[in-house]
Design an enzyme around this catalytic site. Structure first.
Site, short mmCIF file in Angstrom:
data_model
loop_
_atom_site.label_atom_id
_atom_site.label_comp_id
_atom_site.label_asym_id
_atom_site.label_seq_id
_atom_site.Cartn_x
_atom_site.Cartn_y
_atom_site.Cartn_z
N ASN A 1 -9.92 0.03 -0.72
CA ASN A 1 -8.53 -0.15 -0.67
C ASN A 1 -7.93 -0.49 -2.09
OD1 ASN A 1 -5.78 -0.16 -0.08
ND2 ASN A 1 -6.07 -0.97 1.84
N HIS B 1 -3.24 7.33 1.56
CA HIS B 1 -3.71 6.23 1.10
C HIS B 1 -5.22 5.87 1.46
CE1 HIS B 1 -3.87 2.14 0.23
NE2 HIS B 1 -3.60 1.51 1.68
N CYS C 1 0.90 -1.35 0.07
CA CYS C 1 0.07 0.09 -0.15
C CYS C 1 0.67 1.39 0.10
CB CYS C 1 -1.00 0.02 1.07
SG CYS C 1 -2.13 -1.37 1.27
N1 ACO Z 1 -19.08 -7.67 8.18
C1 ACO Z 1 -19.65 -8.14 9.47
N2 ACO Z 1 -18.75 -8.35 10.56
C2 ACO Z 1 -17.60 -8.45 10.39
C3 ACO Z 1 -16.98 -8.30 8.95
C4 ACO Z 1 -17.63 -7.92 8.04
N3 ACO Z 1 -17.14 -7.62 6.81
N4 ACO Z 1 -15.57 -8.39 9.29
C5 ACO Z 1 -15.31 -8.61 10.86
N5 ACO Z 1 -16.59 -8.88 11.10
C6 ACO Z 1 -16.83 -9.12 12.59
C7 ACO Z 1 -15.54 -9.82 13.07
O1 ACO Z 1 -15.86 -11.21 13.09
C8 ACO Z 1 -15.74 -9.68 14.75
O2 ACO Z 1 -16.87 -10.29 15.29
P1 ACO Z 1 -16.75 -10.88 16.63
O3 ACO Z 1 -16.89 -9.98 17.51
O4 ACO Z 1 -18.35 -11.69 16.90
O5 ACO Z 1 -15.60 -11.72 16.73
C9 ACO Z 1 -16.44 -8.10 14.98
O6 ACO Z 1 -16.86 -7.98 13.43
C10 ACO Z 1 -15.22 -7.19 15.24
O7 ACO Z 1 -14.05 -7.43 14.39
P2 ACO Z 1 -12.84 -6.54 14.46
O8 ACO Z 1 -11.83 -7.14 13.41
O9 ACO Z 1 -12.69 -6.24 15.94
O10 ACO Z 1 -13.48 -5.01 13.98
P3 ACO Z 1 -12.89 -3.75 13.83
O11 ACO Z 1 -13.50 -2.63 14.25
O12 ACO Z 1 -11.29 -3.82 14.05
O13 ACO Z 1 -12.69 -3.54 12.06
C11 ACO Z 1 -11.37 -3.85 10.34
C12 ACO Z 1 -12.29 -4.38 11.31
C13 ACO Z 1 -12.63 -2.66 9.17
C14 ACO Z 1 -10.80 -4.79 9.52
C15 ACO Z 1 -10.50 -2.57 11.08
O14 ACO Z 1 -9.54 -3.42 11.93
C16 ACO Z 1 -9.44 -1.96 9.94
O15 ACO Z 1 -9.85 -1.23 9.17
N6 ACO Z 1 -8.07 -2.33 10.15
C17 ACO Z 1 -7.28 -1.73 9.33
C18 ACO Z 1 -6.81 -2.64 7.92
C19 ACO Z 1 -6.70 -2.00 6.98
O16 ACO Z 1 -7.19 -1.00 6.48
N7 ACO Z 1 -5.65 -2.89 6.22
C20 ACO Z 1 -5.56 -2.50 4.77
C21 ACO Z 1 -4.24 -2.55 4.50
S1 ACO Z 1 -3.18 -1.63 5.61
C22 ACO Z 1 -3.27 -0.21 5.13
O17 ACO Z 1 -3.62 0.23 3.99
C23 ACO Z 1 -3.17 0.67 6.31
#
Ligand code: ACO
Length: 323
Positions: free
Chosen positions: A280, A250, A113
């Site tokens: 993304n 980004h 990224c």
């Molecule tokens: N739909 C519904 N529920 C979901 C989904 C989905 N698509 N994905 C995960 N969940 C659920 C999980 O299973 C979890 O359920 P549980 O509590 O029963 O176990 C719950 O939602 C919470 O999951 P978390 O992973 O804790 O949710 P969070 O608030 O952290 O959001 C996310 C997840 C959106 C991936 C976030 O962590 C994020 O944006 N992280 C950054 C990752 C990123 O952007 N990476 C890109 C590459 S790196 C970069 O470019 C910076």
């Protein structure tokens, strides 16, 4: 002093728009969850016959047209991607050939990224070192090919696309404010490889991999690293944050973008956001966002832009660019 000045921008998106509700047909997810956690409403997904090189070539051709240049004017093609067409040769050489460029140099940069920020910095360094006068810098990806479509925690986050810019090495005329790439800062910390990676892939493992991510951990590192690197580049260039016309981040997640802007002290009215429609697109996201904002008239010549990104590795970085 010689600087790399931006002459034109271009981008390309596959025509197929996949909305959150479309994904909810086959995944246990919802439009409300995806919007609330990421700010994403839709993404573009390439059809089976479209590759990274196809999108990259289209974006590059548009950037050349915007710059008013023929492909033969280009000395250097630097392409950032984590989804190259082939293990080798570089996708950059494919794009070079398709554009009809037969001289100069062409190679890929792999920083996921952060790829576009890395590629821009590498191209700038080569131009300043006299390795050519004009460069095409491209970010292009088909992340849909490396997603695990059964994993709702990653499949909803990414999209396909490409963006490109043309840079020219120019001396700043006496008495004029410098245009072009004013400062760059690149960082990496490979200890965090296991938080965001593809579990295989072309090359030494001989397997086809899929993207794996510890989302919450990545989020935490992203907010910290981006705040640090943007603070450092502004301090180093002695530029107050008020002088920044546009933050072009980004586009990973709206919450990361908002947190970075807040830490910088920039209002969201000065932030370019495309993650809602593109999701993304990894290395493509910054040049895609830049091209959208140049074409809709928000980003204009003379304005100061701060570009920043963080990605797998981890890698991260920032660039200050006077348009
Ligand atoms: N739909 C519904 N529920 C979901 C989904 C989905 N698509 N994905 C995960 N969940 C659920 C999980 O299973 C979890 O359920 P549980 O509590 O029963 O176990 C719950 O939602 C919470 O999951 P978390 O992973 O804790 O949710 P969070 O608030 O952290 O959001 C996310 C997840 C959106 C991936 C976030 O962590 C994020 O944006 N992280 C950054 C990752 C990123 O952007 N990476 C890109 C590459 S790196 C970069 O470019 C910076």
């Amino acid at each position: 002093m010689i600087r790399s000045v931006l002459l034109g921008t271009g981008s390309a998106l596959p025509p197929r728009r996949v909305a959150n509700d479309d994904l909810a047909q086959s995944l246990d997810t919802s439009d409300a969850w995806i919007r609330e956690r990421t700010g994403i409403a839709a993404r573009r997904i390439a059809d089976a016959s479209t590759t990274t090189a196809d999108l990259a070539t289209e974006a590059a051709a548009r950037a050349l047209a915007a710059a008013g240049l023929a492909p033969s004017a280009i000395d250097l093609v630097v392409l950032a991607t984590a989804t190259p067409d082939r293990t080798f040769p570089a996708t950059a050489t494919r794009v070079q050939a398709r554009l009809g460029i037969t001289r100069g140099a062409a190679f890929d940069v792999a920083a996921v990224c952060s790829g576009f920020v890395y590629a821009l910095t590498v191209a700038d360094s080569l131009l300043k070192a006299g390795q050519g006068q004009r460069a095409l810098v491209i970010g292009a990806e088909t992340f849909s090919r490396i997603l695990d479509w059964d994993d709702r925690s990653t499949a909803v986050l990414f999209g396909d696309g490409a963006g490109a810019v043309v840079l020219e090495a120019r001396a700043t005329p006496e008495g004029e404010a410098p245009r072009g790439l004013l400062a760059a800062r690149l960082r990496a910390d490979g200890r965090h490889e296991d938080l965001l990676y593809v579990d295989g892939g072309p090359g030494s493992t001989g397997t086809v991999g899929r993207l794996r991510m510890a989302g919450r951990e990545v989020f935490r590192h992203a907010v910290h690293n981006l705040a640090e690197v943007t603070g450092e580049i502004l301090a180093e260039a002695a530029i107050p944050v008020e002088a920044i016309d546009w933050l072009v981040p980004h586009q990973a997640n709206l919450r990361i973008i908002e947190a970075t802007a807040r830490k910088l002290g920039l209002p969201m009215s000065r932030v370019i956001v495309t993650v809602d429609e593109h999701a993304n697109t990894s290395a493509a996201s910054i040049p895609l966002a830049l091209d959208c904002a140049v074409r809709d008239g928000r980003i204009r010549q003379g304005q100061l832009c701060l570009l920043e990104a963080m990605g797998g590795g981890f890698t991260w970085g920032a660039v200050l660019l006077r348009i």
